[in-house]
Scaffold this motif. Structure first.
Motif, mmCIF file in Angstrom:
data_model
loop_
_atom_site.group_PDB
_atom_site.id
_atom_site.type_symbol
_atom_site.label_atom_id
_atom_site.label_comp_id
_atom_site.label_asym_id
_atom_site.label_seq_id
_atom_site.Cartn_x
_atom_site.Cartn_y
_atom_site.Cartn_z
ATOM 1 N N PRO A 71 0.887 -1.379 0.054
ATOM 2 C CA PRO A 71 -0.120 0.100 -0.485
ATOM 3 C C PRO A 71 0.450 1.658 -0.009
ATOM 4 C CG PRO A 71 0.307 -0.886 2.337
ATOM 5 C CD PRO A 71 1.010 -1.577 1.504
ATOM 6 N N ASN A 72 1.838 1.185 0.400
ATOM 7 C CA ASN A 72 3.093 2.648 0.767
ATOM 8 C C ASN A 72 4.162 2.260 -0.067
ATOM 9 O OD1 ASN A 72 3.910 0.359 3.001
ATOM 10 N ND2 ASN A 72 4.019 2.293 3.608
ATOM 11 N N ILE A 73 4.856 1.408 -0.655
ATOM 12 C CA ILE A 73 5.822 1.217 -1.044
ATOM 13 C C ILE A 73 6.527 2.384 -2.338
ATOM 14 C CG2 ILE A 73 8.247 -0.556 -1.408
ATOM 15 C CD1 ILE A 73 6.415 -2.183 1.046
ATOM 16 N N ILE A 74 7.819 2.319 -2.369
ATOM 17 C CA ILE A 74 7.766 3.206 -3.607
ATOM 18 C C ILE A 74 9.436 2.224 -4.044
ATOM 19 C CG2 ILE A 74 9.223 4.996 -4.884
ATOM 20 C CD1 ILE A 74 7.589 6.613 -3.029
ATOM 21 N N ARG A 75 9.612 1.533 -4.723
ATOM 22 C CA ARG A 75 10.544 0.801 -4.806
ATOM 23 C C ARG A 75 11.333 0.805 -5.949
ATOM 24 N NH1 ARG A 75 10.846 -5.997 -6.178
ATOM 25 N NH2 ARG A 75 10.235 -4.833 -8.150
ATOM 26 N N THR A 76 13.196 1.928 -5.831
ATOM 27 C CA THR A 76 13.805 2.221 -6.869
ATOM 28 C C THR A 76 14.410 0.907 -6.778
ATOM 29 O OG1 THR A 76 15.615 2.434 -4.815
ATOM 30 C CG2 THR A 76 13.751 4.401 -5.991
ATOM 31 N N ALA A 77 15.130 1.256 -7.694
ATOM 32 C CA ALA A 77 16.728 -0.020 -7.531
ATOM 33 C C ALA A 77 17.867 0.107 -7.773
ATOM 34 C CB ALA A 77 16.485 -1.117 -8.969
ATOM 35 N N PRO A 78 18.607 0.907 -7.152
ATOM 36 C CA PRO A 78 20.102 1.563 -8.523
ATOM 37 C C PRO A 78 20.815 0.583 -8.664
ATOM 38 C CG PRO A 78 19.259 1.937 -5.774
ATOM 39 C CD PRO A 78 19.101 0.772 -6.225
ATOM 40 N N SER A 79 21.277 0.862 -9.668
ATOM 41 C CA SER A 79 21.699 -0.641 -10.636
ATOM 42 C C SER A 79 23.436 0.518 -10.998
ATOM 43 C CB SER A 79 21.546 -0.889 -11.640
ATOM 44 O OG SER A 79 22.423 -1.966 -12.892
ATOM 45 N N PRO A 80 24.791 -0.323 -10.389
ATOM 46 C CA PRO A 80 25.875 0.047 -10.832
ATOM 47 C C PRO A 80 26.153 -0.172 -12.766
ATOM 48 C CG PRO A 80 26.355 -1.367 -9.744
ATOM 49 C CD PRO A 80 25.077 -1.631 -9.625
ATOM 50 N N LEU A 81 25.174 -0.439 -13.394
ATOM 51 C CA LEU A 81 25.416 -0.698 -14.596
ATOM 52 C C LEU A 81 24.663 1.295 -15.386
ATOM 53 C CD1 LEU A 81 24.410 -4.636 -15.051
ATOM 54 C CD2 LEU A 81 26.679 -3.302 -15.219
ATOM 55 N N TYR A 82 24.275 1.266 -14.685
ATOM 56 C CA TYR A 82 23.200 1.905 -15.207
ATOM 57 C C TYR A 82 23.268 3.291 -14.710
ATOM 58 C CZ TYR A 82 20.988 -1.543 -17.414
ATOM 59 O OH TYR A 82 21.198 -2.770 -18.239
ATOM 60 N N ASN A 83 23.506 3.200 -12.839
ATOM 61 C CA ASN A 83 23.099 4.910 -12.645
ATOM 62 C C ASN A 83 24.870 5.263 -11.914
ATOM 63 O OD1 ASN A 83 20.215 2.850 -11.493
ATOM 64 N ND2 ASN A 83 20.203 4.748 -12.303
ATOM 65 N N THR A 84 24.735 6.103 -11.291
ATOM 66 C CA THR A 84 26.071 6.276 -10.369
ATOM 67 C C THR A 84 25.141 7.499 -9.128
ATOM 68 O OG1 THR A 84 25.585 9.371 -11.529
ATOM 69 C CG2 THR A 84 26.412 7.474 -12.680
ATOM 70 N N TYR A 85 26.858 7.663 -8.403
ATOM 71 C CA TYR A 85 25.890 7.679 -6.746
ATOM 72 C C TYR A 85 25.234 9.294 -6.996
ATOM 73 C CZ TYR A 85 28.924 3.831 -4.815
ATOM 74 O OH TYR A 85 28.853 2.943 -4.459
ATOM 75 N N HIS A 86 25.362 9.852 -8.037
ATOM 76 C CA HIS A 86 24.995 11.435 -8.091
ATOM 77 C C HIS A 86 23.454 10.938 -8.495
ATOM 78 C CE1 HIS A 86 23.956 15.028 -10.893
ATOM 79 N NE2 HIS A 86 24.536 15.738 -9.470
ATOM 80 N N ASP A 87 23.326 9.727 -9.113
ATOM 81 C CA ASP A 87 22.196 10.130 -10.156
ATOM 82 C C ASP A 87 21.217 9.332 -8.225
ATOM 83 O OD1 ASP A 87 21.667 10.369 -12.703
ATOM 84 O OD2 ASP A 87 22.669 7.905 -12.637
ATOM 85 N N ILE A 88 21.546 8.547 -7.298
ATOM 86 C CA ILE A 88 21.499 8.341 -6.030
ATOM 87 C C ILE A 88 20.720 9.601 -5.657
ATOM 88 C CG2 ILE A 88 21.264 6.755 -4.142
ATOM 89 C CD1 ILE A 88 23.039 5.174 -6.321
#
Length: 115
Positions: A71-88
Motif C-alpha cells: 500500500p505504501n512502497i516506492i521501490r527503486t533499483a539503483p544499478s551500477p550498470l546504469y546509475n551513478t552515486y549522483h543519480d542516487i
C-alpha cells in the motif's frame, strides 16, 4: 559479477543513508522498508510513505522510474550498470522537492487501471 554485486550493495546502502538522514523526519516522513543487513538486501530499496503512489507518479514525471507496491512502497533499483552515486543523490533530492513543492497533489489518489 561479485564486483557488480558489491557496488550494488554500496549503492543501496547510500540510498538508505540518504533517506534516513534527509527524508525520515517531518515534513518528509519517508522510511526504509528494505532489510538493512547486506546479506538480506537485494538490489532494490523500498522507500515507504503514506503517499507512495502519488509520489511515485511525480518521480516518473521527473524522469525517475520507480515501481509502486501497495500500500505504501516506492521501490527503486539503483544499478551500477546504469546509475551513478549522483543519480542516487538526485533521486533523494527529487523526493524532497516533491514534498516541498507538493507536486504529488497533481496526481490522483486512486490507482490507474492496468491496460
Amino acid at each position: 559479477i561479485d564486483r557488480i554485486r558489491a557496488k550494488s550493495l554500496k549503492m543501496t546502502f547510500y540510498l538508505i543513508y540518504l533517506v534516513d538522514e534527509l527524508l525520515s523526519r517531518p515534513p518528509y516522513n519517508f522510511s526504509v522498508g528494505t532489510p538493512r543487513e547486506p546479506k538480506r538486501r537485494g538490489g532494490h530499496v523500498a522507500v515507504e510513505h503514506e503517499g507512495a503512489m502519488r509520489i511515485g507518479e511525480a518521480l516518473r514525471a521527473r524522469g525517475v522510474v520507480p515501481d509502486f507496491r501497495p500500500p505504501n512502497i516506492i521501490r527503486t533499483a539503483p544499478s551500477p550498470l546504469y546509475n551513478t552515486y549522483h543519480d542516487i543523490w538526485k533521486t533523494a533530492q527529487h523526493l524532497k522537492e516533491i514534498i516541498d513543492k507538493k507536486e504529488f497533489r497533481r496526481y490522483p489518489a486512486n490507482r490507474k487501471a492496468v491496460s
